[in-house]
Design an enzyme around this catalytic site. Structure first.
Site, mmCIF file in Angstrom:
data_model
loop_
_atom_site.group_PDB
_atom_site.id
_atom_site.type_symbol
_atom_site.label_atom_id
_atom_site.label_comp_id
_atom_site.label_asym_id
_atom_site.label_seq_id
_atom_site.Cartn_x
_atom_site.Cartn_y
_atom_site.Cartn_z
ATOM 1 N N PHE A 110 39.504 33.891 30.990
ATOM 2 C CA PHE A 110 40.224 33.512 32.198
ATOM 3 C C PHE A 110 40.146 34.578 33.280
ATOM 4 C CE2 PHE A 110 42.321 30.707 29.185
ATOM 5 C CZ PHE A 110 42.562 29.563 29.930
ATOM 6 N N ASP A 111 39.905 34.122 34.496
ATOM 7 C CA ASP A 111 40.177 34.934 35.674
ATOM 8 C C ASP A 111 41.697 35.038 35.802
ATOM 9 O OD1 ASP A 111 39.712 36.144 38.315
ATOM 10 O OD2 ASP A 111 40.415 34.235 39.099
#
Length: 213
Positions: free
Chosen positions: A8-9
């Site tokens: 995930f960003d």
């Protein structure tokens, strides 16, 4: 299960950090005497490495370190908390863990700041690893942080999906041979999402589980 690992960003994907980041960008620009664009223009620069951001905003290279130091001075105790969790994110993270997936952060934000953000919003328990930027600048850009996470898990890139809101996330994933899912609630423009390796576009965190199937 193809995508055993999900990266995930952070900014724009898990949290809405616009207020804090824009305020700190203004603070950094002011510190080096640079022109300060409209806040709507600054918003467009949320996501990439701060070196790339200040370069894009016209700050001379010799002033990048000073601008970033001022940015981080404000961000450390103030800007980091001018932030809010995206609705539906905790439920989505919980569901992915229940499916048996391993979650990692892959962000251009400093790892120390990233850890504090996850702890502040009480979602740190969902993540097995944090891959972010580090102070010696040896890891700054998205391909580098994704590669660092891949190497940590000794994972096959074909078993990974990268979730992010900006073209940097999608390009970085493609460079690393990783599938990606674009999210529309962040700071990206829909024109950024037409990129090789994108397997789906999510309009709400709850849609990510379905897209990963």
């Amino acid at each position: 299960m193809k995508h055993r690992f999900v990266f995930f960003d952070l900014d724009g994907t898990l949290t809405d950090s616009e207020v804090g980041i824009v305020n700190c960008l203004e603070y950094g620009l002011q510190a080096v005497g640079a022109q300060i664009p409209d806040r709507s223009e600054l918003r467009k620069h949320i996501g990439p490495s701060l070196y790339d951001v200040f370069a894009a905003l016209g700050v001379p290279k010799q002033l990048h370190d000073d601008a970033i130091a001022s940015y981080r001075e404000r961000f450390t105790d103030v800007g980091i908390y001018e932030n809010k969790l995206i609705d539906g994110v905790p439920e989505m993270l919980e569901a992915l863990k229940l499916q048996g997936r391993t979650l990692s952060l892959a962000t251009s934000k400093l790892e120390t700041f990233s850890q504090r953000v996850l702890e502040h919003f009480k979602i740190d328990q969902y993540f097995s690893f944090i891959s972010g930027a580090i102070l010696d600048n040896s890891r700054l850009h998205k391909p580098e942080v994704i590669t660092h996470a891949i190497n940590h898990f000794e994972a096959d890139p074909n078993c990974i999906a990268m979730i992010g809101d900006r073209i940097d996330d999608l390009k970085g994933a493609h460079i690393c041979g990783v599938d990606s899912i674009a999210v529309t609630w962040g700071f990206g423009d829909p024109t950024e999402f037409n990129h090789p390796g994108v397997i789906g576009i999510a309009d709400h965190p709850s849609e990510i589980m379905e897209l990963l199937k």
